[in-house]
Design a protein around this motif. Structure first.
Motif, PDB file in Angstrom:
ATOM      1  N   ILE A 291       0.833  -1.202   0.000  1.00  0.00           N
ATOM      2  CA  ILE A 291       0.000   0.000   0.000  1.00  0.00           C
ATOM      3  C   ILE A 291       0.873   1.259   0.000  1.00  0.00           C
ATOM      4  O   ILE A 291       0.627   2.203  -0.760  1.00  0.00           O
ATOM      5  CB  ILE A 291      -0.966  -0.019   1.210  1.00  0.00           C
ATOM      6  N   SER A 292       1.939   1.253   0.801  1.00  0.00           N
ATOM      7  CA  SER A 292       2.813   2.434   0.865  1.00  0.00           C
ATOM      8  C   SER A 292       3.463   2.717  -0.489  1.00  0.00           C
ATOM      9  O   SER A 292       3.606   3.870  -0.898  1.00  0.00           O
ATOM     10  CB  SER A 292       3.920   2.232   1.910  1.00  0.00           C
ATOM     11  N   ARG A 293       3.853   1.635  -1.177  1.00  0.00           N
ATOM     12  CA  ARG A 293       4.492   1.806  -2.488  1.00  0.00           C
ATOM     13  C   ARG A 293       3.521   2.474  -3.460  1.00  0.00           C
ATOM     14  O   ARG A 293       3.889   3.393  -4.191  1.00  0.00           O
ATOM     15  CB  ARG A 293       4.929   0.434  -3.015  1.00  0.00           C
ATOM     16  N   LYS A 294       2.277   2.027  -3.412  1.00  0.00           N
ATOM     17  CA  LYS A 294       1.281   2.595  -4.332  1.00  0.00           C
ATOM     18  C   LYS A 294       0.964   4.042  -3.975  1.00  0.00           C
ATOM     19  O   LYS A 294       0.776   4.881  -4.863  1.00  0.00           O
ATOM     20  CB  LYS A 294       0.007   1.758  -4.328  1.00  0.00           C
TER      21      LYS A 294
ATOM     22  N   ASP B 138      11.301   1.428   2.532  1.00  0.00           N
ATOM     23  CA  ASP B 138      10.895   0.278   3.335  1.00  0.00           C
ATOM     24  C   ASP B 138      11.981   0.048   4.390  1.00  0.00           C
ATOM     25  O   ASP B 138      13.051  -0.474   4.087  1.00  0.00           O
ATOM     26  CB  ASP B 138      10.777  -0.914   2.371  1.00  0.00           C
ATOM     27  N   THR B 139      11.731   0.456   5.631  1.00  0.00           N
ATOM     28  CA  THR B 139      12.790   0.368   6.648  1.00  0.00           C
ATOM     29  C   THR B 139      12.947  -1.055   7.189  1.00  0.00           C
ATOM     30  O   THR B 139      14.003  -1.403   7.706  1.00  0.00           O
ATOM     31  CB  THR B 139      12.525   1.319   7.831  1.00  0.00           C
ATOM     32  N   GLY B 140      11.905  -1.893   7.039  1.00  0.00           N
ATOM     33  CA  GLY B 140      12.026  -3.292   7.469  1.00  0.00           C
ATOM     34  C   GLY B 140      13.177  -3.973   6.732  1.00  0.00           C
ATOM     35  O   GLY B 140      13.858  -4.842   7.275  1.00  0.00           O
ATOM     36  N   ALA B 141      13.417  -3.549   5.479  1.00  0.00           N
ATOM     37  CA  ALA B 141      14.487  -4.145   4.671  1.00  0.00           C
ATOM     38  C   ALA B 141      15.847  -3.978   5.348  1.00  0.00           C
ATOM     39  O   ALA B 141      16.727  -4.834   5.213  1.00  0.00           O
ATOM     40  CB  ALA B 141      14.506  -3.509   3.283  1.00  0.00           C
ATOM     41  N   LEU B 142      16.017  -2.884   6.087  1.00  0.00           N
ATOM     42  CA  LEU B 142      17.302  -2.650   6.759  1.00  0.00           C
ATOM     43  C   LEU B 142      17.516  -3.671   7.879  1.00  0.00           C
ATOM     44  O   LEU B 142      18.590  -4.245   8.015  1.00  0.00           O
ATOM     45  CB  LEU B 142      17.328  -1.233   7.346  1.00  0.00           C
ATOM     46  N   TYR B 143      16.463  -3.889   8.679  1.00  0.00           N
ATOM     47  CA  TYR B 143      16.559  -4.876   9.765  1.00  0.00           C
ATOM     48  C   TYR B 143      16.710  -6.285   9.195  1.00  0.00           C
ATOM     49  O   TYR B 143      17.424  -7.126   9.737  1.00  0.00           O
ATOM     50  CB  TYR B 143      15.333  -4.782  10.687  1.00  0.00           C
ATOM     51  N   ARG B 144      16.049  -6.542   8.077  1.00  0.00           N
ATOM     52  CA  ARG B 144      16.170  -7.846   7.419  1.00  0.00           C
ATOM     53  C   ARG B 144      17.609  -8.081   6.961  1.00  0.00           C
ATOM     54  O   ARG B 144      18.123  -9.194   7.021  1.00  0.00           O
ATOM     55  CB  ARG B 144      15.234  -7.917   6.209  1.00  0.00           C
ATOM     56  N   THR B 145      18.247  -7.012   6.454  1.00  0.00           N
ATOM     57  CA  THR B 145      19.615  -7.143   5.954  1.00  0.00           C
ATOM     58  C   THR B 145      20.573  -7.489   7.093  1.00  0.00           C
ATOM     59  O   THR B 145      21.435  -8.362   6.950  1.00  0.00           O
ATOM     60  CB  THR B 145      20.036  -5.837   5.239  1.00  0.00           C
ATOM     61  N   VAL B 146      20.389  -6.834   8.234  1.00  0.00           N
ATOM     62  CA  VAL B 146      21.222  -7.166   9.396  1.00  0.00           C
ATOM     63  C   VAL B 146      20.939  -8.616   9.818  1.00  0.00           C
ATOM     64  O   VAL B 146      21.868  -9.394  10.064  1.00  0.00           O
ATOM     65  CB  VAL B 146      20.958  -6.188  10.568  1.00  0.00           C
TER      66      VAL B 146
ATOM     67  N   VAL C  90       7.591   8.433   1.542  1.00  0.00           N
ATOM     68  CA  VAL C  90       6.593   7.624   2.239  1.00  0.00           C
ATOM     69  C   VAL C  90       7.440   6.531   2.866  1.00  0.00           C
ATOM     70  O   VAL C  90       8.055   5.736   2.154  1.00  0.00           O
ATOM     71  CB  VAL C  90       5.563   6.999   1.272  1.00  0.00           C
ATOM     72  N   MET C  91       7.556   6.540   4.197  1.00  0.00           N
ATOM     73  CA  MET C  91       8.458   5.597   4.865  1.00  0.00           C
ATOM     74  C   MET C  91       7.647   4.657   5.739  1.00  0.00           C
ATOM     75  O   MET C  91       6.831   5.110   6.532  1.00  0.00           O
ATOM     76  CB  MET C  91       9.454   6.386   5.720  1.00  0.00           C
ATOM     77  N   ASP C  92       7.868   3.350   5.573  1.00  0.00           N
ATOM     78  CA  ASP C  92       7.108   2.428   6.417  1.00  0.00           C
ATOM     79  C   ASP C  92       8.001   1.630   7.347  1.00  0.00           C
ATOM     80  O   ASP C  92       9.178   1.427   7.067  1.00  0.00           O
ATOM     81  CB  ASP C  92       6.146   1.569   5.589  1.00  0.00           C
ATOM     82  N   GLY C  93       7.431   1.277   8.509  1.00  0.00           N
ATOM     83  CA  GLY C  93       8.192   0.526   9.507  1.00  0.00           C
ATOM     84  C   GLY C  93       7.356   0.264  10.739  1.00  0.00           C
ATOM     85  O   GLY C  93       6.158  -0.026  10.646  1.00  0.00           O
ATOM     86  N   ARG C  94       8.002   0.353  11.917  1.00  0.00           N
ATOM     87  CA  ARG C  94       7.296   0.125  13.180  1.00  0.00           C
ATOM     88  C   ARG C  94       7.352   1.363  14.083  1.00  0.00           C
ATOM     89  O   ARG C  94       6.506   1.538  14.949  1.00  0.00           O
ATOM     90  CB  ARG C  94       7.938  -1.043  13.953  1.00  0.00           C
TER      91      ARG C  94
END
Ligand code: DC
Length: 223
Positions: free
Chosen positions: A17-20, A31-39, A123-127
């Motif tokens: 939804i955020s991307r759209k 997508d900030t979750g991608a950063l935590y996923r990378t770690v 548009v930044m998504d995360g927690r």
């Protein structure tokens, strides 16, 4: 610069939804979750315990994480390697949730998130975007849905990518991650002050997207 902060639990449709929404208003989607996923990916690759700060923290100095935007599409690089696809594997989700509870990991990734919002409309998504990373965001949204709905969507998404999973495992995973993400001591998942709560339970994707686009445009005064 303008910023739209979108937080919420795993599987609420945040990234799609955020991307759209970002496309619709011409902002960069982060997508900030991608950063935590990378770690998480790196820590797993080293065979270390993703829950152990003693094991994870020394590894941070070996990690370089870069976000690059190709035609406004985010790509993520770990020590120079494009890991944008690898980080989507289900086993990385829990690793990301684990490492995200370690304060030094959050600190390590903080500047990268802040600085992109200084350079671009995002548009930044995360927690914790509306609560910690961008507390002065122009628009804050908390996007949620029932655990069963979120598990169903994640299940269908994984199946469509050819990943073999069963629904009950996905549901357990969603509940476990909800618990981890909202009970950690640092920057827990919460509704940020001033955030608009949008519940997408039972909605088709198009409906959720249109509610979000309307809400964001209204709050940003875009026609
Ligand atoms: O959004 P996601 O499922 O890709 O995020 C993976 C994990 O990263 C999630 O379980 C919690 C963590 N995370 C976080 O703590 N803070 C963020 N801003 C984004 C993600």
């Amino acid at each position: 610069m303008k910023a739209v902060a979108i937080d919420g639990p795993a599987g609420a449709g945040k990234s799609t939804i955020s991307r759209k929404v970002a496309q619709e208003i011409g902002f960069v989607y982060v997508d900030t979750g991608a950063l935590y996923r990378t770690v998480g990916l790196y820590v797993i690759g080293k065979g270390a315990d993703t829950k152990s700060a003693d094991e994870v923290v020394p590894l941070l100095s070996e990690i370089s994480v870069e976000m690059k935007f190709v035609n406004k599409v985010q790509k993520i690089f770990l020590n120079g390697e494009d890991v944008s696809d690898k980080i989507r594997l289900p086993e990385i989700s829990m690793a990301a949730s684990d490492v995200s509870a370690i304060p030094a990991v959050r600190e390590f990734l903080f500047d990268m998130q802040r600085s992109i919002a200084l350079k671009e409309n995002v548009v930044m998504d995360g927690r914790d975007i509306g609560s910690v990373v961008l507390p002065n965001a122009d628009v804050k949204i908390f996007l949620t849905a029932s655990p069963e709905d979120r598990a169903r969507r994640r299940y269908e998404e994984l199946l469509s990518k050819g990943v073999e999973v069963d629904y009950d495992t996905v549901l357990e995973d969603v509940k476990q991650r909800d618990y981890n993400d909202s009970h950690r001591k640092i920057a827990p998942l919460c509704v940020a002050e001033g955030a608009v709560v949008i519940d997408t339970t039972g909605n088709e994707l198009e409906k959720s997207v249109s509610i979000m686009v309307d809400t964001v445009k209204k709050l940003l005064n875009i026609k």
